[in-house]
Scaffold this active site. Sequence first.
Site, PDB file in Angstrom:
ATOM      1  N   SER A  40      58.832  31.907 -18.339  1.00  0.00           N
ATOM      2  CA  SER A  40      59.130  30.285 -17.719  1.00  0.00           C
ATOM      3  C   SER A  40      60.587  29.897 -18.176  1.00  0.00           C
ATOM      4  CB  SER A  40      58.411  29.396 -18.117  1.00  0.00           C
ATOM      5  OG  SER A  40      58.598  28.114 -17.225  1.00  0.00           O
ATOM      6  N   HIS A  41      60.797  28.841 -18.979  1.00  0.00           N
ATOM      7  CA  HIS A  41      62.141  28.580 -19.058  1.00  0.00           C
ATOM      8  C   HIS A  41      62.834  29.204 -20.415  1.00  0.00           C
ATOM      9  CE1 HIS A  41      59.441  26.398 -21.591  1.00  0.00           C
ATOM     10  NE2 HIS A  41      60.274  26.174 -22.310  1.00  0.00           N
ATOM     11  N   LYS A  65      50.695  35.235 -17.781  1.00  0.00           N
ATOM     12  CA  LYS A  65      49.975  34.123 -17.445  1.00  0.00           C
ATOM     13  C   LYS A  65      48.897  34.507 -16.490  1.00  0.00           C
ATOM     14  CE  LYS A  65      51.625  30.639 -15.280  1.00  0.00           C
ATOM     15  NZ  LYS A  65      52.177  29.335 -14.862  1.00  0.00           N
ATOM     16  N   ASP A  69      63.948  26.352 -13.043  1.00  0.00           N
ATOM     17  CA  ASP A  69      63.779  27.156 -14.227  1.00  0.00           C
ATOM     18  C   ASP A  69      63.262  28.493 -13.750  1.00  0.00           C
ATOM     19  OD1 ASP A  69      61.212  26.844 -13.625  1.00  0.00           O
ATOM     20  OD2 ASP A  69      60.394  26.976 -15.632  1.00  0.00           O
ATOM     21  N   ASP A  96      60.889  30.485 -13.707  1.00  0.00           N
ATOM     22  CA  ASP A  96      59.877  30.853 -12.772  1.00  0.00           C
ATOM     23  C   ASP A  96      59.566  30.050 -11.728  1.00  0.00           C
ATOM     24  OD1 ASP A  96      59.070  28.835 -14.612  1.00  0.00           O
ATOM     25  OD2 ASP A  96      56.700  29.629 -14.335  1.00  0.00           O
ATOM     26  N   ASP A 122      58.961  26.474 -11.545  1.00  0.00           N
ATOM     27  CA  ASP A 122      58.061  25.575 -11.456  1.00  0.00           C
ATOM     28  C   ASP A 122      58.623  24.173 -12.101  1.00  0.00           C
ATOM     29  OD1 ASP A 122      58.229  26.431 -13.992  1.00  0.00           O
ATOM     30  OD2 ASP A 122      55.811  26.634 -14.219  1.00  0.00           O
ATOM     31  N   ARG A 123      59.812  24.395 -12.715  1.00  0.00           N
ATOM     32  CA  ARG A 123      60.532  22.972 -13.159  1.00  0.00           C
ATOM     33  C   ARG A 123      61.713  22.661 -12.126  1.00  0.00           C
ATOM     34  NH1 ARG A 123      60.841  22.924 -19.511  1.00  0.00           N
ATOM     35  NH2 ARG A 123      58.852  23.850 -20.026  1.00  0.00           N
ATOM     36  N   THR A 147      49.451  17.917 -22.778  1.00  0.00           N
ATOM     37  CA  THR A 147      50.684  18.843 -22.186  1.00  0.00           C
ATOM     38  C   THR A 147      50.199  20.052 -21.761  1.00  0.00           C
ATOM     39  OG1 THR A 147      52.025  17.654 -23.717  1.00  0.00           O
ATOM     40  CG2 THR A 147      52.842  19.849 -23.123  1.00  0.00           C
ATOM     41  N   GLU A 193      55.283  16.106 -15.553  1.00  0.00           N
ATOM     42  CA  GLU A 193      55.165  16.034 -17.142  1.00  0.00           C
ATOM     43  C   GLU A 193      56.716  15.651 -17.227  1.00  0.00           C
ATOM     44  OE1 GLU A 193      52.789  18.977 -19.292  1.00  0.00           O
ATOM     45  OE2 GLU A 193      53.734  20.110 -17.838  1.00  0.00           O
ATOM     46  N   GLU A 194      56.884  15.205 -18.489  1.00  0.00           N
ATOM     47  CA  GLU A 194      58.488  14.788 -18.927  1.00  0.00           C
ATOM     48  C   GLU A 194      59.171  15.926 -18.926  1.00  0.00           C
ATOM     49  OE1 GLU A 194      59.492  16.057 -21.937  1.00  0.00           O
ATOM     50  OE2 GLU A 194      57.410  17.138 -22.055  1.00  0.00           O
ATOM     51  N   SER A 195      58.570  17.297 -19.145  1.00  0.00           N
ATOM     52  CA  SER A 195      59.364  18.524 -19.481  1.00  0.00           C
ATOM     53  C   SER A 195      59.871  19.001 -18.033  1.00  0.00           C
ATOM     54  CB  SER A 195      58.545  19.287 -19.877  1.00  0.00           C
ATOM     55  OG  SER A 195      57.162  19.416 -19.354  1.00  0.00           O
ATOM     56  N   LYS A 243      53.249  23.325 -11.270  1.00  0.00           N
ATOM     57  CA  LYS A 243      54.199  22.280 -10.791  1.00  0.00           C
ATOM     58  C   LYS A 243      55.128  23.070  -9.962  1.00  0.00           C
ATOM     59  CE  LYS A 243      56.178  23.321 -15.400  1.00  0.00           C
ATOM     60  NZ  LYS A 243      55.141  23.805 -16.256  1.00  0.00           N
ATOM     61  N   ARG A 287      59.010  18.571 -31.038  1.00  0.00           N
ATOM     62  CA  ARG A 287      59.315  17.760 -29.985  1.00  0.00           C
ATOM     63  C   ARG A 287      58.886  16.181 -30.344  1.00  0.00           C
ATOM     64  NH1 ARG A 287      60.507  21.659 -26.676  1.00  0.00           N
ATOM     65  NH2 ARG A 287      59.015  23.005 -25.662  1.00  0.00           N
TER      66      ARG A 287
HETATM   67  C1  VG1 Z   1      56.345  23.241 -22.544  1.00  0.00           C
HETATM   68  C2  VG1 Z   1      56.326  21.554 -22.078  1.00  0.00           C
HETATM   69  C3  VG1 Z   1      55.028  21.433 -21.147  1.00  0.00           C
HETATM   70  C4  VG1 Z   1      55.202  22.570 -20.101  1.00  0.00           C
HETATM   71  C5  VG1 Z   1      55.175  23.792 -20.627  1.00  0.00           C
HETATM   72  C6  VG1 Z   1      54.805  25.157 -19.608  1.00  0.00           C
HETATM   73  O1  VG1 Z   1      55.312  23.170 -23.218  1.00  0.00           O
HETATM   74  O2  VG1 Z   1      56.678  20.817 -22.920  1.00  0.00           O
HETATM   75  O3  VG1 Z   1      55.055  20.395 -20.557  1.00  0.00           O
HETATM   76  O4  VG1 Z   1      53.986  22.478 -19.549  1.00  0.00           O
HETATM   77  O5  VG1 Z   1      56.359  24.090 -21.556  1.00  0.00           O
HETATM   78  O6  VG1 Z   1      56.359  24.705 -18.864  1.00  0.00           O
HETATM   79  P1  VG1 Z   1      55.564  22.928 -24.944  1.00  0.00           P
HETATM   80  O7  VG1 Z   1      54.367  23.237 -25.519  1.00  0.00           O
HETATM   81  O8  VG1 Z   1      56.714  24.076 -25.681  1.00  0.00           O
HETATM   82  O9  VG1 Z   1      56.061  21.608 -25.490  1.00  0.00           O
HETATM   83  V1  VG1 Z   1      57.049  26.161 -18.105  1.00  0.00           V
HETATM   84  O10 VG1 Z   1      57.861  25.659 -16.952  1.00  0.00           O
HETATM   85  O11 VG1 Z   1      57.939  26.716 -19.568  1.00  0.00           O
HETATM   86  O12 VG1 Z   1      55.678  27.251 -17.860  1.00  0.00           O
HETATM   87 CO    CO Z   2      58.385  27.492 -15.633  1.00  0.00          CO
END
Ligand code: VG1
Ligand code: CO
Length: 541
Positions: free
Chosen positions: A111-112, A124, A275, A277, A279-280, A342, A361-363, A374, A494
């Site tokens: 992901s990010h 995943k 991001d 993948d 989804d953000r 989360t 989500e705030e992220s 997402k 966080r």
């Molecule tokens: C983070 C974010 C969470 C999100 C997750 C996956 O998780 O806070 O809100 O669902 O990443 O996003 P964490 O446990 O690091 O706080 V993605 O786009 O990286 O799959």
């Molecule tokens: Co992602």
Amino acid sequence: MTAHPTRPFEGQKPGTSGLRKKTSIFMQPGYLENFVQSTFDAVGGVAGKVLVLGGDGRYFGVEAAQCILKMAAANGAARVIVGQGAWLSTPAASNLIRSRKADGGLILSASHNPGGPEEDFGVKYNMANGGPAPESVTAAIFARTQEIDSYQKMEAPDLNLEMVGESHLGAMVVEVVDPVAAYADMMEEIFDFKALRGLFHEGFTMRMDSMCAITGPYAVEIFENRLGAPKGTVVHEQPLPDFGGMHPDPNPTWAHELMDEMMGPAAPDFGAASDGDGDRNMIVGRGIYVSPSDSLAVIAANAHLVPGYAAGLSGVARSMPTSAAVDRVAESLGIACYETPTGWKFFGNLMDAGRVSLCGEESFGTGSDHVREKDGLWAVLMWLNIIAARGMGVAEIMADHWETYGRNYYSRHDYEVLPIETATAMLGDLRDRLESLKGKQVQGLAIESADEFSYTDPVDGAISEGQGFRILFEGGSRAVLRLSGTGTEGATLRVYLERYAPGPDGLTEDPQAALAPIIAATEEIVGIRARTGRKGPDVIT
Ligand code: VG1
Ligand code: CO
């Protein structure tokens, strides 16, 4: 011979979203195989099943896809639908699982997190509803990784994943599909493409930053080819194995090129980033950044203007650390608002049960029940459709929203790569003091309550404990603290900060200034800087 003896690897525990490790760890002989076989075993085997497979184009993705195909064949799968070049964005994979009625899918992405030989890789598993495996399944996968003694993998040459079409691996069909088409078609069903074409035709300007990750081909097809935005509207549009050295996390820190442009004199009308993948999303107007929590609230308040949601929303959900801005919208719409831990996996049951149609989500994650993930480009299209329908720019929409609902000032402070012992001891201490915090005055703020969040799923009754610490101050302000479950190095703390301003005055402060008393009170209560020796957070969003 398809059976290969193996021995368990330590630490194959899926986190907030799948298993993420340094790429070199994933590339060890047997490491990926163990995790994939454990996943197959945990879902009752894949014999006769249909799976979807794809990823965000990062380093090791194609090799991993080839390996998984040979394992799926040896495990008796009937068919695997693979994105061309082993590409699929997370929301596109979710859509394919649903529309093709597959039994599940594997998404190859961290992901990010950055990609490359020195960076991160991830895997995943998603269920037949298109959503991330729930905790009961990820726990079963982890349990299996600890006892595994063999995996199944067919000896066969690599397949050609570059050409759309069907081939066979033993008895299993490998179907390579265009990764973009079905997703773009779905977007055309949800949104008013005619109005959006009109918007671009009239000269509306936009910058979409795909950050050298997976959304590039999707964004070019949707914005430039189907909606007629000028060529070059999408930048960093070529997915690269190392994301061109970019950190594909769409926030003001990592998407600074876009931020600089949007805050500069020649800013386009609208900016967005996504991001690794896909989804953000990050939404930016000319001269104005939209916090993800506010974005969710604006989308909720205006969704009825978008054809796919003309009948209204059944309910909304947000993760616990996400601000309560959307709660105010839900209240005025008279619909339910759920608060979950989360991670997107907690929204699936609510959507499947028809209780919510919008989640966030705030992220930088927003999405709806069109898939079970997402969806970054979906969020961008929501904003464009709302802008087209209201004939207002981002800044005007935000000002109007805050005047109507008040403003939830919000910020997240991340402290990255902390020693794990320091971080766990600090939060352990906080846990021990939670009871005694109630009623105390800190930096002039009265603490109303303090607890550790636990969630009971209203649909299946599953309980998830230890989901973050909440310190609630008088007047609706709060601080939330939790450790990240997606990092691959040390611990990431966080700290989520929120303060409500009802308006009409005080709606245009700088969020860091507006939150200063809460930041100071949190430091006094938890002692983050004192205990970690850090001067401040690494990333502020
Ligand atoms: C983070 C974010 C969470 C999100 C997750 C996956 O998780 O806070 O809100 O669902 O990443 O996003 P964490 O446990 O690091 O706080 V993605 O786009 O990286 O799959
Ligand atoms: Co992602």
